[in-house]
Scaffold this motif. Sequence first.
Motif, mmCIF file in Angstrom:
data_model
loop_
_atom_site.group_PDB
_atom_site.id
_atom_site.type_symbol
_atom_site.label_atom_id
_atom_site.label_comp_id
_atom_site.label_asym_id
_atom_site.label_seq_id
_atom_site.Cartn_x
_atom_site.Cartn_y
_atom_site.Cartn_z
ATOM 1 N N TYR A 97 2.313 10.416 11.416
ATOM 2 C CA TYR A 97 2.548 11.094 10.126
ATOM 3 C C TYR A 97 3.162 12.481 10.390
ATOM 4 N N LEU A 154 -9.309 4.804 5.561
ATOM 5 C CA LEU A 154 -8.232 5.138 4.625
ATOM 6 C C LEU A 154 -8.485 6.516 4.006
ATOM 7 N N VAL A 155 -9.729 6.749 3.594
ATOM 8 C CA VAL A 155 -10.030 8.023 2.920
ATOM 9 C C VAL A 155 -9.940 9.192 3.909
ATOM 10 N N TRP A 158 -6.354 9.945 4.318
ATOM 11 C CA TRP A 158 -5.853 10.509 3.059
ATOM 12 C C TRP A 158 -6.217 12.004 2.952
ATOM 13 N N ALA A 162 -3.445 14.959 2.988
ATOM 14 C CA ALA A 162 -3.362 15.905 1.867
ATOM 15 C C ALA A 162 -3.514 17.334 2.379
ATOM 16 N N GLN B 8 -9.204 11.522 -3.681
ATOM 17 C CA GLN B 8 -9.926 10.693 -2.711
ATOM 18 C C GLN B 8 -11.306 10.300 -3.252
ATOM 19 N N THR B 107 -6.843 1.961 -7.849
ATOM 20 C CA THR B 107 -5.837 2.972 -8.182
ATOM 21 C C THR B 107 -5.397 2.741 -9.623
ATOM 22 N N VAL B 177 -1.459 -0.093 0.178
ATOM 23 C CA VAL B 177 -0.714 1.178 0.254
ATOM 24 C C VAL B 177 0.789 0.919 0.136
ATOM 25 N N LEU B 183 -0.643 4.492 -5.258
ATOM 26 C CA LEU B 183 -1.518 4.656 -4.091
ATOM 27 C C LEU B 183 -0.688 5.131 -2.899
ATOM 28 N N THR B 186 0.498 8.783 -3.428
ATOM 29 C CA THR B 186 -0.583 9.773 -3.369
ATOM 30 C C THR B 186 -1.035 9.973 -1.924
ATOM 31 N N ILE B 187 -1.132 8.884 -1.173
ATOM 32 C CA ILE B 187 -1.625 9.022 0.200
ATOM 33 C C ILE B 187 -0.546 9.599 1.109
ATOM 34 N N LEU B 188 0.656 9.073 0.983
ATOM 35 C CA LEU B 188 1.702 9.481 1.929
ATOM 36 C C LEU B 188 2.480 10.706 1.469
#
Lengths: 176, 203
Positions: A97, A154-155, A158, A162, B8, B107, B177, B183, B186-188
């Motif tokens: 990422y 996943l969370v 995330w 963010a 989240q 979502t 995703v 979804l 928002t995540i990426l």
Amino acid sequence: MPAPDPKAQMRRFLALFPILLVVGFALLQVPAVETAIGRFTQGLVRISGGLIHACGGKAVVTGDILAPPGGGSGVKVENGCNAINVTILLWAAMLTYPSGWLHRLKGLALGTLALHAVNLVRIISLFYLEQYNRQWFDFAHFYLWESLIVLDTLVIFWVWAAFVRGRRAEPDVAPA
Amino acid sequence: MSRRRSPQTAFLLRALPLLAVLLAIWWFALLPPLLGWERITTDLLLSAFPGAPLQTGVTVTADGTWVLQAPARVNGVTRNIRLVLPPRLPIQLTVGLPLFWAFFLATPWTGRLWKRLLAGSAAVMALPPVGLLAYAAHVVQIYVYPAAPVLLARGIAGLDYVTSTVAPYVAPVLLAVALHPQLGSTILGGTAPAPLPIAAQGR
């Protein structure tokens, strides 16, 4: 130096993420890595046993097996139960990422810690559930906890992504 | 004054009850048809093996045990290798469907997402026969071709591990995703396809 194009960075992420995922799972087949993960798994079992003792419970640790003291089968922690799969998933996502290396290293350390903290709860809860009801244990072991750990991964990713984006959006110089 | 929930937390608060409900629906209602699908598709794929004997395929005994007759070429002749496995693996291979739905539905629904939900469900449904075939290939390699090159043997073992232990849980989240625009973005971080405009919603 011109700022990197976010779209190009995201394309790079989408291309590299699956490659790193495959490399990570391929590494699991390397004998030396297998041995190291075996030791790591035994460490997880020892920590789980230690936590059970610290909370007033009783458990016997033998290698990668956590068993009740009065006999009984106990639980054997294997690949999958040691959260190594989701660790590979998290690392592949964080390493590819778009982010600076400092954020990346912090994310890898804290994210892995958070992931394995939840996994210790899984191992300990399964240890008790196995003694209580075999059918419930099987359901929780094979389906429920696996799903929860993936959700957890996943969370964690995330939250970190963010955070990284928030830092990127911050101005370089703080107002006086 | 109430604090605004982070995306989240909001996602977790929706995903957890959805996961509980959908796992229960899967266990009590969806499992028989999904196992039926898995049996038929694996049966067809095994039978498509060139020169496969007549008995090639999958049968399920009354106690739920799965019997795979997997074709293998030994000394130039194709014979079946009989593999007996408890129902745990076939069941585990189908768990991706409730997981995918839970992640997808957790979502907010922002438009015409039914096609994406169906596409993702179809992709998840393709996993069980692949997982069973990889398992069969691994067992056949161990017992019929024990002297196979190390790299090939490790490759088959890895494929079996990934398709049976990793993919049923990891593929649903990656698909959700990839397929749910909101979804994903928002995540990426806003680089995934944007959600449909308000005017296009709710049709």
